[in-house]
Design a protein around this motif. Structure first.
Motif, PDB file in Angstrom:
ATOM      1  N   ARG A 119      25.770  41.168  57.281  1.00  0.00           N
ATOM      2  CA  ARG A 119      26.543  40.369  58.240  1.00  0.00           C
ATOM      3  C   ARG A 119      27.934  40.989  58.422  1.00  0.00           C
ATOM      4  NH1 ARG A 119      23.626  35.772  59.401  1.00  0.00           N
ATOM      5  NH2 ARG A 119      21.807  35.528  58.039  1.00  0.00           N
ATOM      6  N   THR A 120      28.022  41.860  59.409  1.00  0.00           N
ATOM      7  CA  THR A 120      29.248  42.615  59.649  1.00  0.00           C
ATOM      8  C   THR A 120      30.143  41.992  60.722  1.00  0.00           C
ATOM      9  OG1 THR A 120      28.015  44.010  61.197  1.00  0.00           O
ATOM     10  CG2 THR A 120      28.193  44.787  58.934  1.00  0.00           C
ATOM     11  N   THR A 121      29.588  41.053  61.503  1.00  0.00           N
ATOM     12  CA  THR A 121      30.371  40.374  62.537  1.00  0.00           C
ATOM     13  C   THR A 121      30.918  39.067  61.972  1.00  0.00           C
ATOM     14  OG1 THR A 121      28.953  41.305  64.276  1.00  0.00           O
ATOM     15  CG2 THR A 121      30.296  39.384  64.854  1.00  0.00           C
ATOM     16  N   LEU A 122      32.200  38.799  62.199  1.00  0.00           N
ATOM     17  CA  LEU A 122      32.795  37.567  61.680  1.00  0.00           C
ATOM     18  C   LEU A 122      32.295  36.350  62.457  1.00  0.00           C
ATOM     19  CD1 LEU A 122      34.875  36.135  59.818  1.00  0.00           C
ATOM     20  CD2 LEU A 122      36.549  36.450  61.679  1.00  0.00           C
ATOM     21  N   LEU A 123      32.366  36.401  63.792  1.00  0.00           N
ATOM     22  CA  LEU A 123      32.007  35.250  64.627  1.00  0.00           C
ATOM     23  C   LEU A 123      31.198  35.716  65.822  1.00  0.00           C
ATOM     24  CD1 LEU A 123      32.365  32.191  65.246  1.00  0.00           C
ATOM     25  CD2 LEU A 123      34.429  32.812  66.527  1.00  0.00           C
ATOM     26  N   PHE A 124      30.071  35.021  66.074  1.00  0.00           N
ATOM     27  CA  PHE A 124      29.154  35.420  67.141  1.00  0.00           C
ATOM     28  C   PHE A 124      28.868  34.239  68.061  1.00  0.00           C
ATOM     29  CE2 PHE A 124      24.740  35.676  68.730  1.00  0.00           C
ATOM     30  CZ  PHE A 124      24.803  36.866  69.445  1.00  0.00           C
ATOM     31  N   PHE A 125      28.775  34.537  69.353  1.00  0.00           N
ATOM     32  CA  PHE A 125      28.308  33.545  70.331  1.00  0.00           C
ATOM     33  C   PHE A 125      27.579  34.263  71.450  1.00  0.00           C
ATOM     34  CE2 PHE A 125      28.693  31.327  74.376  1.00  0.00           C
ATOM     35  CZ  PHE A 125      28.146  30.093  74.056  1.00  0.00           C
ATOM     36  N   ARG A 126      26.410  33.752  71.761  1.00  0.00           N
ATOM     37  CA  ARG A 126      25.675  34.262  72.919  1.00  0.00           C
ATOM     38  C   ARG A 126      25.090  33.054  73.643  1.00  0.00           C
ATOM     39  NH1 ARG A 126      23.180  38.887  74.929  1.00  0.00           N
ATOM     40  NH2 ARG A 126      21.336  38.439  76.197  1.00  0.00           N
ATOM     41  N   GLY A 127      25.414  32.901  74.905  1.00  0.00           N
ATOM     42  CA  GLY A 127      24.939  31.759  75.684  1.00  0.00           C
ATOM     43  C   GLY A 127      25.648  31.715  77.016  1.00  0.00           C
ATOM     44  N   GLY A 141      37.444  39.881  73.107  1.00  0.00           N
ATOM     45  CA  GLY A 141      38.137  41.122  72.762  1.00  0.00           C
ATOM     46  C   GLY A 141      38.783  41.129  71.389  1.00  0.00           C
ATOM     47  N   VAL A 142      38.688  40.021  70.657  1.00  0.00           N
ATOM     48  CA  VAL A 142      39.290  39.955  69.324  1.00  0.00           C
ATOM     49  C   VAL A 142      38.418  40.725  68.343  1.00  0.00           C
ATOM     50  CG1 VAL A 142      39.948  38.413  67.432  1.00  0.00           C
ATOM     51  CG2 VAL A 142      40.403  37.759  69.804  1.00  0.00           C
ATOM     52  N   ASP A 143      39.018  41.477  67.458  1.00  0.00           N
ATOM     53  CA  ASP A 143      38.291  42.276  66.480  1.00  0.00           C
ATOM     54  C   ASP A 143      37.449  41.373  65.562  1.00  0.00           C
ATOM     55  OD1 ASP A 143      37.601  44.706  65.196  1.00  0.00           O
ATOM     56  OD2 ASP A 143      38.985  44.214  63.560  1.00  0.00           O
ATOM     57  N   GLY A 144      36.181  41.716  65.392  1.00  0.00           N
ATOM     58  CA  GLY A 144      35.299  40.935  64.527  1.00  0.00           C
ATOM     59  C   GLY A 144      34.593  39.796  65.235  1.00  0.00           C
ATOM     60  N   VAL A 145      34.872  39.610  66.536  1.00  0.00           N
ATOM     61  CA  VAL A 145      34.260  38.526  67.315  1.00  0.00           C
ATOM     62  C   VAL A 145      33.397  39.137  68.414  1.00  0.00           C
ATOM     63  CG1 VAL A 145      34.681  36.542  68.808  1.00  0.00           C
ATOM     64  CG2 VAL A 145      36.191  36.979  66.852  1.00  0.00           C
ATOM     65  N   LEU A 146      32.166  38.657  68.525  1.00  0.00           N
ATOM     66  CA  LEU A 146      31.249  39.143  69.552  1.00  0.00           C
ATOM     67  C   LEU A 146      30.805  37.968  70.416  1.00  0.00           C
ATOM     68  CD1 LEU A 146      29.615  41.447  70.776  1.00  0.00           C
ATOM     69  CD2 LEU A 146      27.815  40.979  69.086  1.00  0.00           C
ATOM     70  N   ILE A 147      31.180  38.007  71.706  1.00  0.00           N
ATOM     71  CA  ILE A 147      30.809  36.949  72.653  1.00  0.00           C
ATOM     72  C   ILE A 147      30.057  37.585  73.809  1.00  0.00           C
ATOM     73  CG2 ILE A 147      31.674  35.247  74.292  1.00  0.00           C
ATOM     74  CD1 ILE A 147      33.924  34.655  72.400  1.00  0.00           C
ATOM     75  N   GLU A 148      28.861  37.039  74.082  1.00  0.00           N
ATOM     76  CA  GLU A 148      28.009  37.616  75.116  1.00  0.00           C
ATOM     77  C   GLU A 148      27.484  36.522  76.041  1.00  0.00           C
ATOM     78  OE1 GLU A 148      26.077  41.212  72.365  1.00  0.00           O
ATOM     79  OE2 GLU A 148      24.928  39.366  72.751  1.00  0.00           O
TER      80      GLU A 148
END
Length: 505
Positions: A304-312, A332-339
């Motif tokens: 688990r390398t991503t701190l916070l994830f959201f896809r929706g 755009g915040v480091d460690g956050v992935l939003i898709e």
């Protein structure tokens, strides 16, 4: 003494053969090894030990395929469902029979009604309310172009809200194939604690033409309200699955005293009118997860390398408007992935992969306070970060969500930098504890056939069992109170649920 044994006849010790001692020791060690290896290899899981020959289906489509192939469409022998209009006298006769049955159970069963299995009567409704709708889904689910107004695939939404199928399929299965022991199907109305209405409100809403659907709703309403049991209690002991907030909307007001099985409760009035739903009467059920379970091997292998994830979907209506605000704050915040979410198998794979690689999964409100994403996160081993101030949760009388999720108020989440700082402040030890609890809790959110002990179907009946005495109280009270003589007891004046920020637990 080693190598010697006592002779009772002479009262003296005599030498024992070393070879015999070795042989006895070897046999004892062999026996111990066999015993322990038998326990470790032959002890099956809790599920399979109760039904070792059954294959468990977690897929709605796969389970439905088998169900429609083998399920009879003719009424069950001995069932006393009434067809046609009934009279007040029919309801009175049923009430007398119910009283005799309950009176006998009171004196024969030492813990009745608190710890007795629930006795549920399943209505034998005409096939246009049940099997025909399941076949309609089955024959059309491969059509991927059928979308809702906001672009969601219709058939996937039906799967997501298919709690009506999972409960019904378990209730009507042969007793020899069922694993749940806290609920028993009965075939005489006088023996029942509760009545289950097997009408597929979500399928009919999404797959039928609008006016045709409304007509079917009216027919279902009349059919149920013609039953003596409904007239006896005014529906207070009837269970109605309405898990999609749009379904059954045109006739809900006539059935508001029934026990509704819901995805959440919305106090804004967008989905449910004031007084229609409340926790003391109704029950929140989890959505069917969109992703596969991340079992023990998957959990141990996940990095688990991503701190916070959201896809929706990033833009929603009503309470879901907070999504776009959170995106602006976190993009755009480091460690956050939003898709942005996409439909189909590709979208499912991307969501599943992202959740399994992340420590935290953002779970904001959708069009309603709840979202299927919460349950996707739980079965993926990703700690949910819930930003939905009016959210009600499934089985909260049994499960403590503070042990598997973080609750954040909307006002805090939207403060610049607050959410990221909060998540980075969660200790590694707490993350580990919550991940371990997620692994234990996942089974509570996996619908299946046959329904499994401690699965969601099981917890539904455990929660309803806790309401049973109160259901009987209000039923009997309604039968003897003079109409209009006093205020009716309700819980409609309760304060809405609001997330209160608190210390980490």
């Amino acid at each position: 003494m080693a190598g010697r044994h006592y002779s009772a006849a002479s009262g003296t010790f005599k030498p024992r053969s070393p070879a015999l001692l070795f042989l006895l020791s070897f046999l004892a060690l062999t026996l111990l090894f066999y015993i322990f290896s038998s326990f470790s290899t032959s002890s099956p899981s809790h599920y399979s030990s109760r039904n070792p020959n059954s294959e468990i289906d977690y897929s709605f489509v796969a389970s439905l395929e088998k169900f429609l192939t083998k399920s009879p469409r003719s009424p069950t022998a001995g069932d006393d469902t009434v067809s046609g209009t009934t009279s007040v006298e029919d309801a009175k006769n049923l009430d007398d029979s119910v009283w005799k049955n309950e009176n006998q159970r009171l004196y024969d069963e030492p813990f009745y009604p608190a710890f007795s299995p629930l006795k549920v009567y399943v209505y034998q409704m005409p096939s246009k309310f049940t099997y025909d709708l399941l076949w309609l889904f089955h024959n059309t689910y491969r059509e991927t172009s059928n979308l809702t107004s906001n672009g969601s695939p219709v058939h996937r939404l039906i799967e997501q809200h298919s709690i009506d199928y999972w409960l019904w399929a378990d209730l009507i299965a042969p007793e020899s194939e069922r694993l749940l022991r806290n609920v028993i199907r009965v075939h005489k109305q006088e023996e029942a604690d509760l009545f289950y209405i097997p009408f597929f409100t979500t399928i009919s809403f999404f797959l039928m033409e609008k006016q045709q659907c409304k007509a079917l709703y009216r027919e279902a309403l009349k059919w149920v309200m013609d039953q003596p049991a409904w007239n006896r209690s005014e529906g207070r002991d009837h269970i109605l699955p309405v898990h999609h907030p749009w379904s059954f909307k045109s006739v809900r007001k006539f059935m508001k005293k029934a026990i509704w099985l819901l995805p959440d409760m919305d106090s804004t009035g967008n989905w449910y009118k004031p007084g229609q739903v409340y926790l003391e009467k109704d029950l929140i059920l989890p959505y069917v997860a969109n992703v596969d379970l991340c079992e023990a091997k998957c959990l141990s292998a996940s990095k688990r390398t991503t701190l916070l994830f959201f896809r929706g979907r990033l833009k929603r209506n009503a309470g879901g408007k907070i999504r776009s605000k959170l995106v602006e704050e976190l993009r755009g915040v480091d460690g956050v992935l939003i898709e942005e979410g996409t439909a189909g198998e590709g979208g499912k794979a991307a969501a599943q992969s992202g959740m399994r690689k992340s420590v935290f999964c953002l779970s904001p409100a959708g069009d309603t306070p709840s979202s299927a994403r919460l349950f996707d996160a739980i079965v993926s081993g990703c700690i949910p970060v819930i930003v939905s101030d009016e959210l009600e949760l499934p089985f909260e009388g049994i499960l403590d969500y503070r042990k598997i999720a973080l609750f954040v108020s909307s006002s805090n989440a939207l403060q610049p930098g607050w959410l990221l700082s909060f998540l980075k402040g969660v200790s590694a030890a707490q993350i580990k504890r919550m991940q371990m609890n997620l692994a234990k809790y996942a089974r509570h959110f996996l619908y299946s056939h046959p329904a499994q002990p401690l699965g969601p179907e099981d917890l539904v009946w455990r929660m309803i069992a806790g309401k049973l005495v109160n259901i009987k109280l209000h039923t009997r009270r309604s039968q003897r109170v003079v109409k209009g003589s006093r205020s009716v007891c309700t819980c409609e004046c309760r304060h809405p649920n609001v997330t209160s920020p608190g210390p980490l637990s």
